[in-house]
Design a protein around this motif. Structure first.
Motif, short mmCIF file in Angstrom:
data_model
loop_
_atom_site.label_atom_id
_atom_site.label_comp_id
_atom_site.label_asym_id
_atom_site.label_seq_id
_atom_site.Cartn_x
_atom_site.Cartn_y
_atom_site.Cartn_z
N LYS A 118 -14.40 9.77 11.54
CA LYS A 118 -13.40 9.62 10.48
C LYS A 118 -14.08 9.76 9.12
O LYS A 118 -15.03 9.05 8.82
CB LYS A 118 -12.72 8.24 10.55
N LEU A 119 -13.60 10.69 8.32
CA LEU A 119 -14.08 10.87 6.96
C LEU A 119 -12.91 10.66 6.01
O LEU A 119 -11.75 10.84 6.38
CB LEU A 119 -14.67 12.28 6.78
N ALA A 120 -13.22 10.31 4.77
CA ALA A 120 -12.18 9.93 3.82
C ALA A 120 -11.20 11.06 3.50
O ALA A 120 -9.99 10.87 3.57
CB ALA A 120 -12.81 9.41 2.53
N ARG A 121 -11.70 12.23 3.13
CA ARG A 121 -10.80 13.28 2.65
C ARG A 121 -10.83 14.58 3.44
O ARG A 121 -10.10 15.50 3.11
CB ARG A 121 -11.13 13.61 1.19
N VAL A 122 -11.73 14.68 4.39
CA VAL A 122 -11.87 15.94 5.12
C VAL A 122 -11.92 15.67 6.62
O VAL A 122 -12.21 14.57 7.06
CB VAL A 122 -13.12 16.72 4.69
N ASN A 123 -11.67 16.71 7.39
CA ASN A 123 -11.73 16.65 8.84
C ASN A 123 -13.17 16.95 9.26
O ASN A 123 -13.72 18.01 8.91
CB ASN A 123 -10.75 17.67 9.41
N ALA A 124 -13.78 16.08 10.02
CA ALA A 124 -15.19 16.23 10.41
C ALA A 124 -15.42 17.52 11.20
O ALA A 124 -16.44 18.19 11.02
CB ALA A 124 -15.64 15.02 11.21
N ALA A 125 -14.48 17.89 12.06
CA ALA A 125 -14.64 19.12 12.84
C ALA A 125 -14.67 20.34 11.92
O ALA A 125 -15.45 21.28 12.14
CB ALA A 125 -13.51 19.25 13.86
N PRO A 146 -12.96 18.33 -5.80
CA PRO A 146 -12.30 17.11 -6.29
C PRO A 146 -10.83 17.13 -5.92
O PRO A 146 -10.23 18.20 -5.79
CB PRO A 146 -12.47 17.20 -7.81
N PRO A 147 -10.23 15.95 -5.74
CA PRO A 147 -8.80 15.92 -5.41
C PRO A 147 -7.98 16.46 -6.58
O PRO A 147 -8.40 16.39 -7.74
CB PRO A 147 -8.51 14.43 -5.18
N ALA A 148 -6.82 17.00 -6.25
CA ALA A 148 -5.93 17.52 -7.29
C ALA A 148 -5.47 16.37 -8.17
O ALA A 148 -5.21 15.27 -7.69
CB ALA A 148 -4.73 18.21 -6.64
N LYS A 149 -5.38 16.65 -9.44
CA LYS A 149 -4.88 15.63 -10.37
C LYS A 149 -3.37 15.52 -10.21
O LYS A 149 -2.68 16.49 -9.88
CB LYS A 149 -5.20 16.03 -11.83
N GLU A 150 -2.87 14.34 -10.43
CA GLU A 150 -1.42 14.13 -10.35
C GLU A 150 -0.74 15.01 -11.40
O GLU A 150 -1.22 15.14 -12.53
CB GLU A 150 -1.08 12.67 -10.60
N ALA A 151 0.38 15.58 -11.04
CA ALA A 151 1.10 16.51 -11.93
C ALA A 151 1.42 15.86 -13.28
O ALA A 151 1.26 16.48 -14.33
CB ALA A 151 2.38 17.00 -11.25
#
Length: 97
Positions: free
Chosen positions: A55-62, A78-83
């Motif tokens: 389990k990773l926070a923001r990505v799929n390990a596979a 980086p994550p997208a900024k809120e609109a």
């Protein structure tokens, strides 16, 4: 794809919340120079044994493991900024003009 990978996670010194996942044994040798120029000096964050079911926070390990196997690295943007935050930023920038 191998079942386990000794993975090193590097943080960008130039871009907030940008991370590079690499095979610890191979290092950054397969990361393109243009990417390293943008990424800046890599700051080691974590070394771990990565498995496809981890389990990773923001990505799929596979996905990370596949990218490292195929191209030698995985770049986490980086994550997208809120609109609404972008709208606030644009409004402030427009006021400065």
């Amino acid at each position: 794809m191998s079942e386990k990978l000794l993975c090193e996670i590097l943080k960008s010194s130039r871009k907030d919340e940008m991370y590079l996942y690499i095979d610890k044994q191979k290092g950054v040798s397969s990361v393109p120079d243009a990417l390293m120029d943008t990424f800046g000096k890599p700051v080691p964050v974590l070394t771990m044994i990565l498995t496809a079911d981890k389990k990773l926070a923001r990505v799929n390990a596979a996905d990370v493991m596949t990218a490292i196997q195929e191209q030698g690295f995985y770049l986490q943007m980086p994550p997208a900024k809120e609109a609404y935050l972008l709208d606030v930023h644009r409004a402030q920038a427009a006021e400065r003009k």
